[in-house]
Design a protein around this motif. Sequence first.
Motif, PDB file in Angstrom:
ATOM      1  N   UNK A  21      50.114  56.348  39.122  1.00 54.56           N
ATOM      2  CA  UNK A  21      50.630  56.429  37.759  1.00 54.56           C
ATOM      3  C   UNK A  21      50.308  55.118  37.049  1.00 54.56           C
ATOM      4  N   UNK A  22      49.656  55.252  35.895  1.00 52.04           N
ATOM      5  CA  UNK A  22      49.372  54.103  35.042  1.00 52.04           C
ATOM      6  C   UNK A  22      50.452  54.077  33.977  1.00 52.04           C
ATOM      7  N   UNK A  23      51.344  53.094  34.067  1.00 52.78           N
ATOM      8  CA  UNK A  23      52.479  52.982  33.146  1.00 52.78           C
ATOM      9  C   UNK A  23      52.108  52.019  32.024  1.00 52.78           C
ATOM     10  N   UNK A  24      51.976  52.556  30.813  1.00 54.57           N
ATOM     11  CA  UNK A  24      51.485  51.783  29.676  1.00 54.57           C
ATOM     12  C   UNK A  24      52.604  51.612  28.654  1.00 54.57           C
ATOM     13  N   UNK A  25      52.813  50.370  28.235  1.00 56.22           N
ATOM     14  CA  UNK A  25      53.802  50.061  27.195  1.00 56.22           C
ATOM     15  C   UNK A  25      53.468  48.693  26.630  1.00 56.22           C
ATOM     16  N   UNK A  26      54.083  48.359  25.514  1.00 58.79           N
ATOM     17  CA  UNK A  26      53.804  47.063  24.906  1.00 58.79           C
ATOM     18  C   UNK A  26      54.169  45.922  25.849  1.00 58.79           C
ATOM     19  N   UNK A  27      55.243  46.100  26.625  1.00 59.88           N
ATOM     20  CA  UNK A  27      55.684  45.055  27.557  1.00 59.88           C
ATOM     21  C   UNK A  27      55.904  45.653  28.943  1.00 59.88           C
ATOM     22  N   UNK A  28      54.941  46.409  29.397  1.00 59.90           N
ATOM     23  CA  UNK A  28      55.067  47.062  30.708  1.00 59.90           C
ATOM     24  C   UNK A  28      55.196  46.057  31.846  1.00 59.90           C
ATOM     25  N   UNK A  29      54.465  44.955  31.758  1.00 62.66           N
ATOM     26  CA  UNK A  29      54.434  43.993  32.861  1.00 62.66           C
ATOM     27  C   UNK A  29      55.754  43.255  33.036  1.00 62.66           C
ATOM     28  N   UNK A  30      56.585  43.230  31.988  1.00 64.16           N
ATOM     29  CA  UNK A  30      57.866  42.519  32.079  1.00 64.16           C
ATOM     30  C   UNK A  30      59.066  43.473  32.047  1.00 64.16           C
ATOM     31  N   UNK A  31      58.811  44.764  32.101  1.00 66.24           N
ATOM     32  CA  UNK A  31      59.899  45.741  32.101  1.00 66.24           C
ATOM     33  C   UNK A  31      60.661  45.693  33.423  1.00 66.24           C
ATOM     34  N   UNK A  32      61.949  45.480  33.346  1.00 67.42           N
ATOM     35  CA  UNK A  32      62.779  45.427  34.561  1.00 67.42           C
ATOM     36  C   UNK A  32      62.782  46.773  35.267  1.00 67.42           C
ATOM     37  N   UNK A  33      62.872  47.858  34.505  1.00 63.22           N
ATOM     38  CA  UNK A  33      62.934  49.189  35.116  1.00 63.22           C
ATOM     39  C   UNK A  33      61.608  49.555  35.788  1.00 63.22           C
ATOM     40  N   UNK A  34      60.494  49.213  35.166  1.00 64.59           N
ATOM     41  CA  UNK A  34      59.211  49.476  35.808  1.00 64.59           C
ATOM     42  C   UNK A  34      59.014  48.589  37.034  1.00 64.59           C
ATOM     43  N   UNK A  35      59.547  47.394  36.991  1.00 59.63           N
ATOM     44  CA  UNK A  35      59.481  46.512  38.160  1.00 59.63           C
ATOM     45  C   UNK A  35      60.210  47.143  39.343  1.00 59.63           C
ATOM     46  N   UNK A  36      61.362  47.765  39.078  1.00 60.26           N
ATOM     47  CA  UNK A  36      62.108  48.439  40.145  1.00 60.26           C
ATOM     48  C   UNK A  36      61.288  49.576  40.752  1.00 60.26           C
ATOM     49  N   UNK A  37      60.604  50.334  39.885  1.00 61.87           N
ATOM     50  CA  UNK A  37      59.751  51.409  40.391  1.00 61.87           C
ATOM     51  C   UNK A  37      58.599  50.846  41.219  1.00 61.87           C
ATOM     52  N   UNK A  38      58.031  49.742  40.761  1.00 58.90           N
ATOM     53  CA  UNK A  38      56.921  49.122  41.487  1.00 58.90           C
ATOM     54  C   UNK A  38      57.359  48.646  42.874  1.00 58.90           C
ATOM     55  N   UNK A  39      58.575  48.167  42.976  1.00 58.61           N
ATOM     56  CA  UNK A  39      59.087  47.718  44.269  1.00 58.61           C
ATOM     57  C   UNK A  39      59.201  48.886  45.256  1.00 58.61           C
ATOM     58  N   UNK A  40      59.486  50.071  44.733  1.00 59.64           N
ATOM     59  CA  UNK A  40      59.635  51.242  45.601  1.00 59.64           C
ATOM     60  C   UNK A  40      58.298  51.908  45.925  1.00 59.64           C
ATOM     61  N   UNK A  41      57.366  51.867  44.970  1.00 56.47           N
ATOM     62  CA  UNK A  41      56.154  52.672  45.122  1.00 56.47           C
ATOM     63  C   UNK A  41      54.876  51.858  45.244  1.00 56.47           C
ATOM     64  N   UNK A  42      54.971  50.560  45.167  1.00 57.94           N
ATOM     65  CA  UNK A  42      53.818  49.697  45.418  1.00 57.94           C
ATOM     66  C   UNK A  42      52.640  49.987  44.515  1.00 57.94           C
ATOM     67  N   UNK A  43      51.431  50.074  45.146  1.00 58.31           N
ATOM     68  CA  UNK A  43      50.195  50.202  44.385  1.00 58.31           C
ATOM     69  C   UNK A  43      50.070  51.531  43.653  1.00 58.31           C
ATOM     70  N   UNK A  44      50.932  52.497  43.947  1.00 61.21           N
ATOM     71  CA  UNK A  44      50.861  53.789  43.246  1.00 61.21           C
ATOM     72  C   UNK A  44      51.281  53.659  41.780  1.00 61.21           C
ATOM     73  N   UNK A  45      51.911  52.555  41.425  1.00 59.18           N
ATOM     74  CA  UNK A  45      52.289  52.310  40.036  1.00 59.18           C
ATOM     75  C   UNK A  45      51.537  51.089  39.512  1.00 59.18           C
ATOM     76  N   UNK A  46      50.755  51.312  38.476  1.00 58.01           N
ATOM     77  CA  UNK A  46      50.045  50.222  37.813  1.00 58.01           C
ATOM     78  C   UNK A  46      50.669  50.029  36.434  1.00 58.01           C
ATOM     79  N   UNK A  47      51.104  48.811  36.117  1.00 62.25           N
ATOM     80  CA  UNK A  47      51.726  48.527  34.825  1.00 62.25           C
ATOM     81  C   UNK A  47      50.727  47.789  33.929  1.00 62.25           C
TER      82      UNK A  47
END
Length: 256
Positions: A39-65
């Motif tokens: 999943x490519x997660x695109x947003x103006x501040x995707x790299x600093x999103x706390x919620x996307x960071x939590x998802x990245x911690x669970x799913x690793x490389x499957x989530x690209x911000x």
Amino acid sequence: MRLIPGLNSDAQVLIAGASRGIGLALCTALLERDDVAQVWAVARQASTSVELEKLAERHGHRLERLDCDARDEQSLEALAREIHQECNHLHLVISTLGILHQDGAKAEKALSQLTLTGLQATFATNAFAPILLLKHLLPLLRKHPATFAALSARVGSIGDNRLGGWYSYRASKAALNQLLHTASIELKRLNPASTVLTIHPGTTDTELSQPFQANVPEGQLFEPAFSADRILEVVGAHGPDDSGSFWAWDNRPIVW
């Protein structure tokens, strides 16, 4: 149900507007699926999103911000280049981009409340950003089954407009519908396995709807996770034969 009709491999998916609300819920739901490779997660501040960071911690490389302002073409060009370095094809793109009462936009109740600033802000995000996103991602959608879906709104239906009001929002969503319907005709020529959909997600408990939730009938205000599940159901139910069509969250067609 397959993520999109005709897909026989694990999917590469991009969600625009991924850092909150329905976009974040879609990322969460997609990462729980076994048939989604990334999943490519695109947003103006995707790299600093706390919620996307939590998802990245669970799913690793499957989530690209990826940070991208879809209202800016240089940012979209950079986004497309970055994705193409790692991925040759996207199978599903969902745009959740939309505003009603922020960034200068207003939910006007009368002509006297219309301003050029409000109209421009509303159209920039609700109509122009999704179609420009499609423009720049088009090289990644020209082969194999591919679906581009954008969240519209029932109030964008001209035939269903009986109450008036919300000039900018209604008009921008009607414009989005026309832009995507037009794009569906071009994409059918470029890739007969492509599908373009506009989807009304229902009234969802997000920042966009919060000022107006008191007027929502009981049982008709949805949680983002529910809306995300329904959107994926609609996407999975419609292939190339339905490209260019407009659907509600309950999989019922909406009049233009």
